[in-house]
Write a protein that holds these residues in place. Structure first.
Motif, PDB file in Angstrom:
ATOM      1  N   LYS A  17       0.875  -1.169   0.000  1.00  0.00           N
ATOM      2  CA  LYS A  17       0.000   0.000   0.000  1.00  0.00           C
ATOM      3  C   LYS A  17       0.914   1.220   0.000  1.00  0.00           C
ATOM      4  N   MET A  18       0.718   2.107  -0.962  1.00  0.00           N
ATOM      5  CA  MET A  18       1.517   3.315  -1.062  1.00  0.00           C
ATOM      6  C   MET A  18       0.620   4.508  -0.741  1.00  0.00           C
ATOM      7  N   VAL A  19       1.081   5.378   0.148  1.00  0.00           N
ATOM      8  CA  VAL A  19       0.342   6.582   0.521  1.00  0.00           C
ATOM      9  C   VAL A  19       1.164   7.779   0.053  1.00  0.00           C
ATOM     10  N   LEU A  20       0.563   8.602  -0.782  1.00  0.00           N
ATOM     11  CA  LEU A  20       1.256   9.768  -1.348  1.00  0.00           C
ATOM     12  C   LEU A  20       0.747  11.038  -0.695  1.00  0.00           C
ATOM     13  N   GLY A  21       1.633  11.750  -0.023  1.00  0.00           N
ATOM     14  CA  GLY A  21       1.290  13.024   0.601  1.00  0.00           C
ATOM     15  C   GLY A  21       0.128  12.936   1.575  1.00  0.00           C
ATOM     16  N   ASN A  22      -0.026  11.829   2.236  1.00  0.00           N
ATOM     17  CA  ASN A  22      -1.122  11.601   3.190  1.00  0.00           C
ATOM     18  C   ASN A  22      -2.499  11.781   2.553  1.00  0.00           C
ATOM     19  N   LYS A  23      -2.593  11.644   1.229  1.00  0.00           N
ATOM     20  CA  LYS A  23      -3.864  11.841   0.538  1.00  0.00           C
ATOM     21  C   LYS A  23      -4.253  10.635  -0.296  1.00  0.00           C
ATOM     22  N   VAL A  24      -3.537  10.386  -1.357  1.00  0.00           N
ATOM     23  CA  VAL A  24      -3.883   9.305  -2.272  1.00  0.00           C
ATOM     24  C   VAL A  24      -3.275   8.005  -1.780  1.00  0.00           C
ATOM     25  N   GLN A  25      -4.108   6.968  -1.727  1.00  0.00           N
ATOM     26  CA  GLN A  25      -3.654   5.644  -1.316  1.00  0.00           C
ATOM     27  C   GLN A  25      -3.799   4.691  -2.497  1.00  0.00           C
ATOM     28  N   VAL A  26      -2.772   3.894  -2.726  1.00  0.00           N
ATOM     29  CA  VAL A  26      -2.821   2.888  -3.777  1.00  0.00           C
ATOM     30  C   VAL A  26      -2.461   1.556  -3.139  1.00  0.00           C
ATOM     31  N   ALA A  27      -3.418   0.629  -3.134  1.00  0.00           N
ATOM     32  CA  ALA A  27      -3.185  -0.711  -2.603  1.00  0.00           C
ATOM     33  C   ALA A  27      -3.007  -1.655  -3.780  1.00  0.00           C
ATOM     34  N   ALA A  28      -2.072  -2.611  -3.643  1.00  0.00           N
ATOM     35  CA  ALA A  28      -1.775  -3.496  -4.767  1.00  0.00           C
ATOM     36  C   ALA A  28      -1.290  -4.862  -4.296  1.00  0.00           C
ATOM     37  N   ARG A  29      -1.357  -5.818  -5.215  1.00  0.00           N
ATOM     38  CA  ARG A  29      -0.847  -7.159  -4.925  1.00  0.00           C
ATOM     39  C   ARG A  29       0.647  -7.089  -4.632  1.00  0.00           C
ATOM     40  N   ASP A  30       1.367  -6.321  -5.459  1.00  0.00           N
ATOM     41  CA  ASP A  30       2.791  -6.111  -5.209  1.00  0.00           C
ATOM     42  C   ASP A  30       3.220  -4.776  -5.785  1.00  0.00           C
ATOM     43  N   ALA A  31       4.347  -4.295  -5.277  1.00  0.00           N
ATOM     44  CA  ALA A  31       4.928  -3.038  -5.749  1.00  0.00           C
ATOM     45  C   ALA A  31       6.379  -3.303  -6.111  1.00  0.00           C
ATOM     46  N   ARG A  32       6.761  -2.860  -7.279  1.00  0.00           N
ATOM     47  CA  ARG A  32       8.133  -3.028  -7.744  1.00  0.00           C
ATOM     48  C   ARG A  32       8.738  -1.647  -7.939  1.00  0.00           C
ATOM     49  N   ARG A  33       9.847  -1.396  -7.252  1.00  0.00           N
ATOM     50  CA  ARG A  33      10.544  -0.116  -7.358  1.00  0.00           C
ATOM     51  C   ARG A  33      11.671  -0.290  -8.365  1.00  0.00           C
ATOM     52  N   GLY A  75      14.689   1.734 -10.865  1.00  0.00           N
ATOM     53  CA  GLY A  75      15.479   2.906 -11.215  1.00  0.00           C
ATOM     54  C   GLY A  75      15.502   3.985 -10.142  1.00  0.00           C
ATOM     55  N   GLY A  76      15.123   3.640  -8.914  1.00  0.00           N
ATOM     56  CA  GLY A  76      15.106   4.618  -7.849  1.00  0.00           C
ATOM     57  C   GLY A  76      14.122   5.749  -8.097  1.00  0.00           C
ATOM     58  N   ARG A  77      13.227   5.581  -9.084  1.00  0.00           N
ATOM     59  CA  ARG A  77      12.318   6.647  -9.493  1.00  0.00           C
ATOM     60  C   ARG A  77      10.870   6.170  -9.654  1.00  0.00           C
ATOM     61  N   TYR A  78      10.684   4.997 -10.229  1.00  0.00           N
ATOM     62  CA  TYR A  78       9.349   4.502 -10.536  1.00  0.00           C
ATOM     63  C   TYR A  78       8.904   3.430  -9.547  1.00  0.00           C
ATOM     64  N   THR A  79       7.628   3.486  -9.160  1.00  0.00           N
ATOM     65  CA  THR A  79       7.020   2.414  -8.389  1.00  0.00           C
ATOM     66  C   THR A  79       5.893   1.868  -9.243  1.00  0.00           C
ATOM     67  N   GLN A  80       5.987   0.570  -9.590  1.00  0.00           N
ATOM     68  CA  GLN A  80       4.975  -0.085 -10.411  1.00  0.00           C
ATOM     69  C   GLN A  80       4.147  -0.989  -9.507  1.00  0.00           C
ATOM     70  N   LEU A  81       2.841  -0.740  -9.465  1.00  0.00           N
ATOM     71  CA  LEU A  81       1.944  -1.513  -8.623  1.00  0.00           C
ATOM     72  C   LEU A  81       1.021  -2.341  -9.516  1.00  0.00           C
ATOM     73  N   THR A  82       0.877  -3.635  -9.244  1.00  0.00           N
ATOM     74  CA  THR A  82       0.033  -4.500 -10.064  1.00  0.00           C
ATOM     75  C   THR A  82      -1.265  -4.830  -9.340  1.00  0.00           C
ATOM     76  N   ARG A  83      -2.334  -4.955 -10.152  1.00  0.00           N
ATOM     77  CA  ARG A  83      -3.679  -5.214  -9.639  1.00  0.00           C
ATOM     78  C   ARG A  83      -3.977  -4.241  -8.495  1.00  0.00           C
ATOM     79  N   ALA A  84      -4.063  -2.978  -8.862  1.00  0.00           N
ATOM     80  CA  ALA A  84      -4.103  -1.895  -7.874  1.00  0.00           C
ATOM     81  C   ALA A  84      -5.467  -1.217  -7.789  1.00  0.00           C
ATOM     82  N   VAL A  85      -5.701  -0.624  -6.623  1.00  0.00           N
ATOM     83  CA  VAL A  85      -6.889   0.184  -6.359  1.00  0.00           C
ATOM     84  C   VAL A  85      -6.391   1.488  -5.744  1.00  0.00           C
ATOM     85  N   ALA A  86      -6.826   2.624  -6.329  1.00  0.00           N
ATOM     86  CA  ALA A  86      -6.395   3.935  -5.848  1.00  0.00           C
ATOM     87  C   ALA A  86      -7.600   4.780  -5.465  1.00  0.00           C
TER      88      ALA A  86
END
Length: 182
Positions: free
Chosen positions: A109-125, A127-138
């Motif tokens: 589960k990724m929380v951005l700025g205490n506002k947007v939440q994205v829950a996912a089966r998995d998260a892959r980080r 290049g130190g820049r991108y977070t890829q979330l699969t089967r996600a709900v935001a």
């Protein structure tokens, strides 16, 4: 490369962490109830584990740092907070690079700025820049026992968060209001 130096302070073990002179790797701070060296390249920390490195903060139940592979295997629940405190990732476990910039986390589960939440089966980080979330709900709606379904949500096969551009991209997305697709 993450370097550990041990100094014991009751009741937790502490690992030194100061910036080093040029040419020296920057050290990380490790705090845990128990720290053990296994062989020449494995360091295992368990119980209230906290790692601080270049402003990132990782907390977990247990970590195993493999110096030879340059990886940290994390058993959760875990929390990873970026240096600015704007992105928090929660997960059940995973494997990260020694600099905490790349890796894969399960049930994330990724929380951005205490506002947007994205829950996912998995998260892959990547290049130190991108977070890829699969089967996600935001959503930015608060989900709790009284309101288990958010007012609105976006479901997607994949969500990509670009930390540098402060952008979120959705692939194969569906917008839902009160659980109904729009």
């Amino acid at each position: 490369m993450l370097v550990f130096g041990l100094a014991f302070v009751a009741p937790a073990a502490q690992v030194a962490a100061q910036g080093q002179a040029r040419g020296q790797p920057q050290l990380a701070t490790l705090s845990a109830d128990n720290v053990q060296q296994q062989g020449k390249t494995l360091l295992v920390a368990s119980g209230h584990v906290e790692v601080l490195y270049k402003g990132n903060r990782l907390t977990a139940s247990r970590i195993t740092y493999d110096q030879k592979a340059g990886t940290i295997t994390v058993q959760g629940p875990l929390t990873l907070v970026d240096p600015a405190g704007q992105t928090t990732v929660l997960a059940n476990g995973g494997q990260l690079s020694a600099d905490l910039q790349n890796g894969i986390l399960q049930s994330a589960k990724m929380v951005l700025g205490n506002k947007v939440q994205v829950a996912a089966r998995d998260a892959r980080r990547v290049g130190g820049r991108y977070t890829q979330l699969t089967r996600a709900v935001a959503s930015s709606c608060e989900v709790c026992a009284a309101h288990p379904r958010p007012l609105w949500e976006i479901r997607a096969r994949r969500v990509i968060h670009d930390q540098t551009r402060h952008a979120i991209f959705f692939q194969d997305a569906q917008l839902r209001f009160a659980g109904l697709p729009v």
